[in-house]
Each structure stands twice: as structure tokens, then as C-alpha cells.
Design a protein around this motif. Structure first.
Motif, short mmCIF file in Angstrom:
data_model
loop_
_atom_site.label_atom_id
_atom_site.label_comp_id
_atom_site.label_asym_id
_atom_site.label_seq_id
_atom_site.Cartn_x
_atom_site.Cartn_y
_atom_site.Cartn_z
N LEU A 184 0.58 -1.23 -0.17
CA LEU A 184 0.00 0.02 0.05
C LEU A 184 0.96 1.25 -0.05
O LEU A 184 1.44 1.33 1.02
N LEU A 185 0.90 2.16 -1.06
CA LEU A 185 1.95 3.34 -1.20
C LEU A 185 0.85 4.36 -1.53
O LEU A 185 0.19 4.44 -2.19
N ASP A 186 1.11 5.36 -0.50
CA ASP A 186 0.30 6.54 -0.65
C ASP A 186 1.28 7.74 -1.04
O ASP A 186 2.02 8.39 -0.60
N GLU A 187 1.06 7.89 -2.51
CA GLU A 187 1.86 9.18 -3.18
C GLU A 187 3.25 8.77 -3.11
O GLU A 187 3.95 9.62 -2.61
N PRO A 188 3.78 7.85 -3.43
CA PRO A 188 5.11 7.37 -3.25
C PRO A 188 6.24 8.13 -4.19
O PRO A 188 7.40 8.13 -3.91
N ILE A 189 5.71 8.91 -5.29
CA ILE A 189 6.70 9.53 -6.00
C ILE A 189 6.35 11.08 -5.82
O ILE A 189 6.87 11.86 -6.83
N SER A 190 5.67 11.60 -5.00
CA SER A 190 5.32 13.13 -4.98
C SER A 190 6.42 13.95 -4.68
O SER A 190 6.42 15.20 -5.20
N ALA A 191 7.46 13.50 -4.13
CA ALA A 191 8.82 14.45 -3.82
C ALA A 191 9.87 14.00 -4.87
O ALA A 191 11.24 14.60 -4.82
N LEU A 192 9.48 13.29 -5.87
CA LEU A 192 10.66 12.83 -6.84
C LEU A 192 10.64 13.45 -8.19
O LEU A 192 9.73 14.13 -8.64
N ASP A 193 11.80 13.79 -8.62
CA ASP A 193 11.80 14.58 -10.16
C ASP A 193 11.32 13.31 -10.97
O ASP A 193 11.09 12.10 -10.75
N ILE A 194 11.17 13.90 -12.34
CA ILE A 194 10.45 12.94 -13.37
C ILE A 194 11.04 11.68 -13.44
O ILE A 194 10.47 10.68 -13.82
N ARG A 195 12.71 11.76 -13.63
CA ARG A 195 13.30 10.53 -13.78
C ARG A 195 13.01 9.44 -12.80
O ARG A 195 13.05 8.29 -12.98
N HIS A 196 13.25 9.79 -11.54
CA HIS A 196 13.06 9.19 -10.53
C HIS A 196 11.69 8.47 -10.24
O HIS A 196 11.34 7.34 -9.92
N GLN A 197 10.57 9.34 -10.60
CA GLN A 197 9.25 8.86 -10.59
C GLN A 197 9.22 7.66 -11.42
O GLN A 197 8.51 6.77 -11.28
N LEU A 198 9.69 7.78 -12.62
CA LEU A 198 9.47 6.76 -13.70
C LEU A 198 10.30 5.44 -13.21
O LEU A 198 9.81 4.34 -13.28
N GLU A 199 11.71 5.54 -12.77
CA GLU A 199 12.30 4.59 -12.08
C GLU A 199 11.58 3.97 -11.03
O GLU A 199 11.58 2.59 -11.03
N VAL A 200 11.01 4.58 -10.00
CA VAL A 200 10.34 4.00 -9.08
C VAL A 200 9.15 3.33 -9.45
O VAL A 200 8.81 2.14 -9.12
N MET A 201 8.40 3.66 -10.44
CA MET A 201 7.20 3.14 -10.72
C MET A 201 7.62 1.83 -11.36
O MET A 201 6.89 0.84 -11.36
N GLU A 202 8.64 1.69 -12.02
CA GLU A 202 9.28 0.65 -13.01
C GLU A 202 9.61 -0.46 -12.05
O GLU A 202 9.33 -1.51 -12.19
N ILE A 203 10.11 -0.10 -10.89
CA ILE A 203 10.60 -0.99 -9.77
C ILE A 203 9.35 -1.54 -9.18
O ILE A 203 9.39 -2.77 -9.01
N VAL A 204 8.26 -0.74 -8.72
CA VAL A 204 7.40 -1.03 -8.07
C VAL A 204 6.41 -2.08 -9.05
O VAL A 204 5.93 -3.22 -8.58
N LEU A 205 6.28 -1.72 -10.27
CA LEU A 205 5.76 -2.85 -11.12
C LEU A 205 6.32 -3.99 -11.32
O LEU A 205 5.66 -5.14 -11.48
N ARG A 206 7.64 -3.86 -11.56
CA ARG A 206 8.42 -5.17 -11.59
C ARG A 206 8.21 -6.01 -10.51
O ARG A 206 8.26 -7.30 -10.56
N MET A 207 8.57 -5.53 -9.34
CA MET A 207 8.54 -6.29 -7.93
C MET A 207 6.82 -6.78 -7.90
O MET A 207 6.72 -8.11 -7.31
N THR A 208 5.95 -5.95 -8.13
CA THR A 208 4.50 -6.60 -8.32
C THR A 208 4.30 -7.88 -9.05
O THR A 208 3.99 -8.80 -8.66
N ARG A 209 5.02 -7.93 -10.27
CA ARG A 209 4.99 -8.75 -11.08
C ARG A 209 5.74 -10.21 -10.64
O ARG A 209 5.20 -11.38 -10.43
N ALA A 210 6.99 -9.86 -10.30
CA ALA A 210 7.94 -11.16 -9.90
C ALA A 210 7.59 -11.72 -8.54
O ALA A 210 7.74 -12.77 -8.45
N ARG A 211 7.19 -10.72 -7.72
CA ARG A 211 6.74 -11.31 -6.31
C ARG A 211 5.25 -11.58 -6.25
O ARG A 211 4.65 -12.19 -5.03
N GLY A 212 4.30 -11.39 -7.20
CA GLY A 212 2.96 -11.81 -7.14
C GLY A 212 2.17 -10.81 -6.16
O GLY A 212 1.38 -11.27 -5.55
#
Length: 260
Positions: free
Chosen positions: A151-179
Motif C-alpha cells: 500500500l503506497l500513498d503518493e510514493p513519487i510526490s517528492a521525486l523528479d520525473i526521472r526518479h518517478q519513472l524509475e520507482v514506478m518501474e521498480i514497483v511494477l516489476r516487483m509486483t509482477r515478480a513477487r505476485g
């Protein structure tokens, strides 16, 4: 872990924050929760996490017993400046820690720090970090518990655009890999459209619609829920792009279609 929410309501004194919300999320799914400020998004996540009293039923794989394996990252993070990054992330495994830190605990924490490129900061104190860096640390803390539900409440609100994309890619990848079953509160409609499997739209404490991004995010919804005139297009990969044009007058915003 399948998450089912039936008739969830949250009240703070005389204020009704959530009104009979129904929702569901499944293992391996990224569910984005969007809506204007004050629509009840954070209250929904807090109720699921067991942090606020609520009416209605929350089920985890069919059971009303809340599991220990919930990774929760709040919107407002109280950072203890005296903790190092490594110590802060270790706290995410608090339920697993005994009288001493086990090698497997350190290994799990180091793996998450590596995933988020935080290892160079492991010995730094939280008070020495930028707001964006601290946000990444507390995301690592949520992931370090090896949750089944994230459960993540605005996890990218303080991040620049590059880190927003990187973090969302990591979260999506972990969601898929770990179910993982992942609920993420987002304000950026383009980020939601790009990364979410489904989008839950909230307004005035109610869930007004839920579905795949391309089925839910359209000009009528943006006007009626957010009070913004917008155009929709696609990028070269066919992903939805929302371009806001102007804020609508209040009477025009509320005259939009009724969402079911």
C-alpha cells in the motif's frame, strides 16, 4: 493475496471521509487510486492497513484477519533524523527481528537498497537526506518486509520525473515478480495510465468507477471528477496521454456525466 473491500466507510467525528466503497485487487496487479484532494484516497488505504476505524468488511484471501505481511508507505513520513538509512529500512522487518539482526534480515534489506540504488546512502542519517531520498528510503522500508500486500500513498510526490519513472518501474516489476497485490495512490493521471493494470477513481468519499486505464480515463471523467478540461491522445507506443487544458468553473465541472 486477493484483497476485497465491501461497503467500506470511514468517519472522523462528524466528517464522513469514505462512503460505502467497494473494491478488489488481485495478486500480481497494480491498482492505481486517483481522485482530487479530499476524495478519501488516503483514508481508504489507511483503513485497509488497519490504521483507522471503519465500517464494512476488508478481506484478505477471503479472511477478515489482517495479515502481518502488509507493506505500507504513508503520505506523511515522520523521519527520525538519528536513524541511518540501513536502520530505517531494517525497521520494515520489525515483525521478523528478534533480539538480534539475522543475516537473512540484512540480506533482504541490502537487496532492496540495491534495487532502489540506495546502497551508497546506507550509512547516511535520514536528516542528511533530501525529501526525495527519504521518500525512497521509506519505500524501501515498505518493501523490506517482503509483503504480500503493498500500500503506497503518493510514493513519487517528492521525486523528479526521472526518479518517478524509475520507482514506478521498480514497483511494477516487483509486483509482477513477487505476485504482490499493489495499491498506489497517484495524482499524475499519465503515470496511472502508463503503469496501472486498473484504475479506481474516487470523488467525495465514493468510488465512482474502476477499470482499465483506457476505459476509465477519458475527457468526461477528468471534467466531472477533477474539474479540468483535457484532451486525450496516445504516445508512439499507444499509451494514453492526458493533456490538461484549463480548469472548469465549478458548475460546469459538476455538470459532467454521472459515473457508475
Amino acid at each position: 493475496m486477493k484483497l476485497t473491500v465491501d461497503g467500506l466507510s470511514v468517519r472522523y467525528g462528524a466528517t464522513q471521509a469514505i462512503k460505502a466503497v467497494d473494491a478488489a485487487a488481485h495478486p500480481g496487479e497494480f491498482l492505481a487510486v486517483i481522485g482530487p484532494n479530499g476524495s478519501g484516497k488516503s483514508s481508504l488505504v489507511k483503513a485497509i492497513a488497519g490504521l483507522v476505524a471503519h465500517e464494512g468488511v476488508v478481506r484478505f484471501d477471503g479472511s477478515t484477519v489482517r495479515p502481518e505481511r502488509i507493506g505500507y508507505m504513508p503520505q506523511d513520513i515522520g523521519a527520525r533524523a538519528a536513524l541511518t538509512v540501513l536502520e530505517a529500512v531494517l525497521l520494515g522487518r520489525l515483525g521478523r527481528l528478534g533480539l538480534r539482526v539475522r543475516p537473512e534480515d540484512l540480506a533482504a534489506v541490502e537487496a532492496v537498497l540495491g534495487e532502489l540504488n540506495l546502497m551508497p546512502l546506507a550509512s547516511r542519517y535520514l536528516g542528511e537526506l533530501s525529501g526525495g531520498q527519504r521518500q525512497l528510503v521509506f519505500l524501501a522500508q515498505a518493501l523490506a518486509s517482503e509483503p504480500a500486500l503493498l500500500l503506497l500513498d503518493e510514493p513519487i510526490s517528492a521525486l523528479d520525473i526521472r526518479h518517478q519513472l524509475e520507482v514506478m518501474e521498480i514497483v511494477l516489476r516487483m509486483t509482477r515478480a513477487r505476485g504482490l497485490t499493489t495499491l498506489v495512490i497517484l495524482h499524475d493521471l499519465n503515470i496511472a495510465a502508463r503503469f496501472a493494470d486498473r484504475v479506481l477513481v474516487m470523488r467525495s468519499g465514493r468510488a465512482v468507477c474502476c477499470g482499465q486505464p483506457e476505459a476509465v480515463i477519458d475527457a468526461a471523467m477528468v471534467a466531472s471528477v477533477f474539474g479540468v478540461e483535457a484532451t486525450l491522445s496516445s504516445d508512439p507506443q499507444g499509451r494514453l496521454i492526458v493533456t490538461p487544458l484549463r480548469a472548469l468553473a465549478a458548475e460546469r465541472a459538476h455538470a459532467g456525466r454521472v459515473l457508475a
